[in-house]
Motif scaffolding. Structure first.
Motif, PDB file in Angstrom:
ATOM      1  N   LYS A 169      13.809  49.270  -8.072  1.00 12.31           N
ATOM      2  CA  LYS A 169      15.218  49.443  -8.459  1.00 12.31           C
ATOM      3  C   LYS A 169      16.173  48.883  -7.415  1.00 12.31           C
ATOM      4  N   LYS A 170      15.628  48.446  -6.276  1.00 11.69           N
ATOM      5  CA  LYS A 170      16.465  47.953  -5.171  1.00 11.69           C
ATOM      6  C   LYS A 170      17.455  49.032  -4.734  1.00 11.69           C
ATOM      7  N   MET A 171      16.924  50.221  -4.527  1.00 16.37           N
ATOM      8  CA  MET A 171      17.750  51.353  -4.144  1.00 16.37           C
ATOM      9  C   MET A 171      17.211  52.006  -2.883  1.00 16.37           C
ATOM     10  N   VAL A 172      18.117  52.526  -2.081  1.00 16.07           N
ATOM     11  CA  VAL A 172      17.755  53.387  -0.971  1.00 16.07           C
ATOM     12  C   VAL A 172      18.578  54.666  -1.117  1.00 16.07           C
ATOM     13  N   TYR A 173      17.947  55.789  -0.770  1.00 12.00           N
ATOM     14  CA  TYR A 173      18.560  57.093  -0.958  1.00 12.00           C
ATOM     15  C   TYR A 173      18.591  57.871   0.346  1.00 12.00           C
ATOM     16  N   LEU A 174      19.530  58.794   0.427  1.00  6.80           N
ATOM     17  CA  LEU A 174      19.562  59.740   1.533  1.00  6.80           C
ATOM     18  C   LEU A 174      19.811  61.110   0.935  1.00  6.80           C
ATOM     19  N   SER A 175      18.777  61.932   0.939  1.00  7.27           N
ATOM     20  CA  SER A 175      18.900  63.311   0.480  1.00  7.27           C
ATOM     21  C   SER A 175      19.294  64.173   1.664  1.00  7.27           C
ATOM     22  N   MET A 176      20.386  64.888   1.500  1.00  6.54           N
ATOM     23  CA  MET A 176      20.937  65.665   2.610  1.00  6.54           C
ATOM     24  C   MET A 176      20.986  67.137   2.209  1.00  6.54           C
ATOM     25  N   ASN A 177      20.298  67.953   2.951  1.00 11.88           N
ATOM     26  CA  ASN A 177      20.263  69.390   2.724  1.00 11.88           C
ATOM     27  C   ASN A 177      20.799  70.124   3.951  1.00 11.88           C
ATOM     28  N   GLY A 178      21.183  71.363   3.745  1.00 13.73           N
ATOM     29  CA  GLY A 178      21.669  72.156   4.873  1.00 13.73           C
ATOM     30  C   GLY A 178      22.835  71.502   5.581  1.00 13.73           C
ATOM     31  N   LEU A 179      23.764  70.979   4.803  1.00 11.93           N
ATOM     32  CA  LEU A 179      24.869  70.214   5.398  1.00 11.93           C
ATOM     33  C   LEU A 179      25.731  71.093   6.289  1.00 11.93           C
ATOM     34  N   LYS A 180      26.182  70.478   7.360  1.00 13.22           N
ATOM     35  CA  LYS A 180      27.018  71.142   8.348  1.00 13.22           C
ATOM     36  C   LYS A 180      28.345  70.404   8.448  1.00 13.22           C
ATOM     37  N   SER A 181      29.343  71.072   8.993  1.00 17.06           N
ATOM     38  CA  SER A 181      30.660  70.437   9.122  1.00 17.06           C
ATOM     39  C   SER A 181      30.573  69.167   9.970  1.00 17.06           C
ATOM     40  N   GLU A 182      29.658  69.166  10.924  1.00 15.47           N
ATOM     41  CA  GLU A 182      29.526  67.979  11.774  1.00 15.47           C
ATOM     42  C   GLU A 182      28.882  66.800  11.069  1.00 15.47           C
TER      43      GLU A 182
END
Length: 114
Positions: free
Chosen positions: A74-87
């Motif tokens: 698919k010519k895709m790159v992903y970034l799954s982000m969990n536990g997000l913080k204000s920083e």
């Protein structure tokens, strides 16, 4: 060549987001793909990287919370982000590198409210 990042938004601390970057005009499967971010008043920093053969590395600040992946078909790159913080609040950019060729996407804003 175009790298189109999407998926950013406003999320509460502890929440999750998944960023996507769609590539066009490049032989995607040969490229090393990287997510960078830049917070206001700070330098751009590496967040996560995935090589052409899917080896990954992460900034210490996001290890065990973020996951980078790619879909060559698919010519895709992903970034799954969990536990997000204000920083984690920043503009996130995707980057593609192959030898001397380097391309940047336009960025997507991630804002984490505490």
């Amino acid at each position: 060549v175009q790298l189109q990042a999407s998926g950013g938004g406003l999320v509460q601390a502890g929440g999750s987001l998944k960023l996507s970057c769609a590539a066009s005009g490049i032989s995607f499967r040969f490229y090393r793909m990287t997510w960078y971010r830049q917070a206001p008043g700070k330098q751009r920093e590496l967040v996560a990287r995935i090589s052409a053969d899917a080896r990954t590395n992460y900034a210490d600040s996001v290890k065990d919370r973020f996951t980078i992946s790619r879909d060559n078909a698919k010519k895709m790159v992903y970034l799954s982000m969990n536990g997000l913080k204000s920083e984690d609040t920043a503009v996130y950019y995707c980057n593609a590198v192959l030898e001397s060729r380097e391309y940047w996407g336009q960025g997507t804003q991630v804002t984490v409210s505490s």
